[in-house]
Design an enzyme around this catalytic site. Structure first.
Site, PDB file in Angstrom:
ATOM      1  CG  ASP A 249     -35.477  21.974   8.699  1.00 45.88           C
ATOM      2  OD1 ASP A 249     -36.494  21.601   9.312  1.00 45.88           O
ATOM      3  OD2 ASP A 249     -35.618  22.664   7.483  1.00 45.88           O
ATOM      4  CE  LYS A 271     -38.319  13.711   2.761  1.00 40.55           C
ATOM      5  NZ  LYS A 271     -39.029  14.948   1.955  1.00 40.55           N
ATOM      6  CG  MET A 384     -33.562  19.316  -2.123  1.00 35.47           C
ATOM      7  SD  MET A 384     -35.384  18.978  -1.499  1.00 35.47           S
ATOM      8  CE  MET A 384     -35.911  20.427  -2.207  1.00 35.47           C
TER       9      MET A 384
HETATM   10  N1  SAH Z   1     -34.946  26.442   2.416  1.00 36.33           N
HETATM   11  C1  SAH Z   1     -33.811  26.082   2.009  1.00 36.33           C
HETATM   12  C2  SAH Z   1     -33.874  24.901   0.794  1.00 36.33           C
HETATM   13  C3  SAH Z   1     -34.360  23.633   1.507  1.00 36.33           C
HETATM   14  S1  SAH Z   1     -34.150  22.328   0.526  1.00 36.33           S
HETATM   15  C4  SAH Z   1     -33.192  27.333   1.424  1.00 36.33           C
HETATM   16  O1  SAH Z   1     -33.712  28.396   1.165  1.00 36.33           O
HETATM   17  O2  SAH Z   1     -31.982  27.430   0.934  1.00 36.33           O
HETATM   18  C5  SAH Z   1     -32.553  21.651   0.658  1.00 36.33           C
HETATM   19  C6  SAH Z   1     -31.662  22.064  -0.418  1.00 36.33           C
HETATM   20  O3  SAH Z   1     -31.056  23.490  -0.105  1.00 36.33           O
HETATM   21  C7  SAH Z   1     -30.290  21.125  -0.368  1.00 36.33           C
HETATM   22  O4  SAH Z   1     -30.564  20.012  -0.996  1.00 36.33           O
HETATM   23  C8  SAH Z   1     -29.570  22.082  -1.285  1.00 36.33           C
HETATM   24  O5  SAH Z   1     -29.681  21.929  -2.597  1.00 36.33           O
HETATM   25  C9  SAH Z   1     -29.985  23.299  -0.808  1.00 36.33           C
HETATM   26  N2  SAH Z   1     -28.869  23.968   0.281  1.00 36.33           N
HETATM   27  C10 SAH Z   1     -29.243  24.468   1.587  1.00 36.33           C
HETATM   28  N3  SAH Z   1     -28.320  24.807   2.192  1.00 36.33           N
HETATM   29  C11 SAH Z   1     -27.192  24.487   1.459  1.00 36.33           C
HETATM   30  C12 SAH Z   1     -25.900  25.192   1.511  1.00 36.33           C
HETATM   31  N4  SAH Z   1     -25.372  25.546   2.728  1.00 36.33           N
HETATM   32  N5  SAH Z   1     -25.222  25.127   0.319  1.00 36.33           N
HETATM   33  C13 SAH Z   1     -25.748  24.509  -0.719  1.00 36.33           C
HETATM   34  N6  SAH Z   1     -26.955  24.102  -0.796  1.00 36.33           N
HETATM   35  C14 SAH Z   1     -27.591  24.189   0.230  1.00 36.33           C
END
Ligand code: SAH
Length: 464
Positions: A249, A271, A384
């Site tokens: 990703d 995305k 998100m």
């Molecule tokens: N699989 C991922 C989530 C993917 S959806 C997980 O388990 O974290 C993508 C969303 O994850 C982003 O829009 C944000 O809301 C969150 N996200 C992912 N990495 C992040 C980070 N380092 N800090 C804050 N939010 C994060």
């Protein structure tokens, strides 16, 4: 990186050392590890230096270095341990276009000599651009301990066998052979039979690998965690280390991709906020194509692969194509965000459930069980959610939530650019607009930071 590390072929090249005393002697000893033709320029060499030079067949010139000595030289060391003659040597070398090192003077040098861990032909060079010799020594000591002495012996035996090993197809098959040799068969044979057994062992091992059926390709769906490489699982690290192809990703941090095998093929998909995206069907096709060609594919997903990562769709595609797969779990953004604010995601008598929710779904803003979320003490991690703050706020207030409900936004959780914003439900859209975060944001509804700012874990000291 101001100093770029390279390994220079010194076989039969001239390396000139100008100087006397302990400084010149130390450099001479170091350079004697190489196959260079060494020349020492010392008008009055001390006995120890002279004896070393004589014993090792180093050409000793009892006069200062001159311009006439320089044509054809590969490197020059100014090793007088005194500024004036060193500067003179450096000027001569520069005038002749030969790279010069002035011992212990970074600014006056064209190149610097790293700290070395020598398991010839395996060499580890450690440099800090002169900023932290203590650190270089500590790293060297650690590597000395970690790298077995037999490493060089095995690599030496491997050198002569590289041509023969080309009977195996390049890529995975050949790599498996060498992995087997360096980490299993080689050390075992060395222990039992000594160096003399290595050539026969290599031949036998090659025959075995040639006879074995090719290993089919596979896909590992690997969680990359929230961004800090320290938060990768050991399994994720191992898989990255072996991958032929890494499909990641865009959210996955560069520091994590650095850990993958350098020869791996990297493909960025998915995305980027609301920007360009790769269709899920294209991602599936990529994984399947590479695996069908026999590659070990690591499909690297931010956070935990099973949370808002369309994991099921990818698994279904792989199953449909009959490709072997496995999932490696990881740290999700909600866990990293909670850690960043020193809060527990659950608490006895406050919330016995926790929602991981997204503010978006296929149809736009995502509807939730707002009544449950609006209850005092409820906790939700909203993914998100940057653009949906006003929507979430409206729904929560409509269902009777306390306007003072704490909401904490954590941007770039676990990364150096991490930011924490403590807000409340009634101020959420305004606070968010003001903070204008550009990185990924996790919203913790119902949680306030324990204290602000929360100290980051002090891991640096552990290296000393
Ligand atoms: N699989 C991922 C989530 C993917 S959806 C997980 O388990 O974290 C993508 C969303 O994850 C982003 O829009 C944000 O809301 C969150 N996200 C992912 N990495 C992040 C980070 N380092 N800090 C804050 N939010 C994060």
């Amino acid at each position: 990186m101001r100093h770029f590390p390279i390994f220079l072929d010194l076989a039969d090249r001239r390396v000139l050392i100008a100087g006397t005393g302990a400084v010149a002697e130390a450099k001479l000893r170091l350079l004697l590890k190489t196959t260079a033709r060494l020349e020492l320029y010392a008008p009055e060499p001390e006995a120890a230096l002279r004896e070393l030079a004589e014993a090792q067949g180093v050409a000793l010139h009892r006069r200062p270095l001159t311009a006439a000595d320089l044509p054809g030289a590969a490197l020059v060391y100014a090793a007088h341990g005194a500024a004036a003659p060193d500067a003179e040597t450096a000027a001569l070398a520069r005038a002749a276009g030969v790279l010069v090192n002035v011992v212990d003077d970074l600014e006056a040098s064209d190149f610097i000599t790293p700290a070395l861990v020598d398991r010839d032909p395996v060499t580890v060079a450690i440099g800090t651009e002169g900023t932290a010799p203590v650190l270089a020594r500590a790293i060297k000591a650690e590597m000395e301990e970690r790298l077995p002495q037999h490493l060089g012996t095995l690599a030496g035996a491997a050198r002569g066998f590289r041509g023969a090993a080309e009977a195996l197809p390049p890529g995975r098959a050949r790599r498996d052979f060498w992995t087997d040799f360096h980490f299993r068969t080689g050390p075992l044979v060395l222990e039992r039979e000594g160096e003399g057994g290595l050539d026969a062992a290599l031949a036998a091992l090659l025959a075995r690998h040639l006879a074995a059926a090719p290993t089919p390709g596979r896909v590992d769906l690997v969680s990359a965690g929230p961004g800090d490489p320290d938060l990768l699982t050991l399994r994720a690290r191992r898989l990255l280390d072996r991958a032929d192809v890494v499909i990641h990703d865009r959210l996955v941090a560069p520091a994590i991709l650095e850990l993958a095998r350098r020869e791996a093929t990297f493909v960025a998909v998915g995305k980027e906020g609301f920007g360009p995206s790769t269709a899920q069907s294209d991602i599936n096709a990529l994984m399947i194509d590479h695996a069908r060609q026999g590659a070990h594919v690591v499909r690297l997903k931010g956070g935990d692969a099973s949370i808002f990562g369309r994991l099921d769709e990818e698994i279904a595609a792989l199953d449909g194509a009959g490709i072997d797969w496995a999932v490696t779990p990881g740290v999700t953004a909600a866990s990293a965000a909670a850690a960043a604010i020193g809060a527990s995601l659950t608490q006895r008598a406050r919330n016995s459930d926790l929602r991981l929710m997204t503010a978006h779904d296929l149809k736009g803003y995502a509807e939730q069980d707002w009544r449950a979320l609006a209850r005092p003490g409820a906790v939700a991690a909203i993914y998100m959610g940057k653009r949906a703050a006003r929507f979430v706020q409206g729904r929560m207030l409509m269902h009777g939530a306390d306007p003072g409900t704490p909401v904490t936004l954590v941007e770039n959780a676990s990364l150096p650019a991490q930011r924490i914003l403590a807000s409340r439900l009634d101020r959420l859209p305004a606070d968010l607009a003001q903070a204008a975060p550009t990185g990924p944001v996790l919203m913790l509804m119902g949680l306030a930071p324990r204290r602000a700012p929360v100290a980051r874990p002090a891991l640096i000291e552990e290296m000393a």
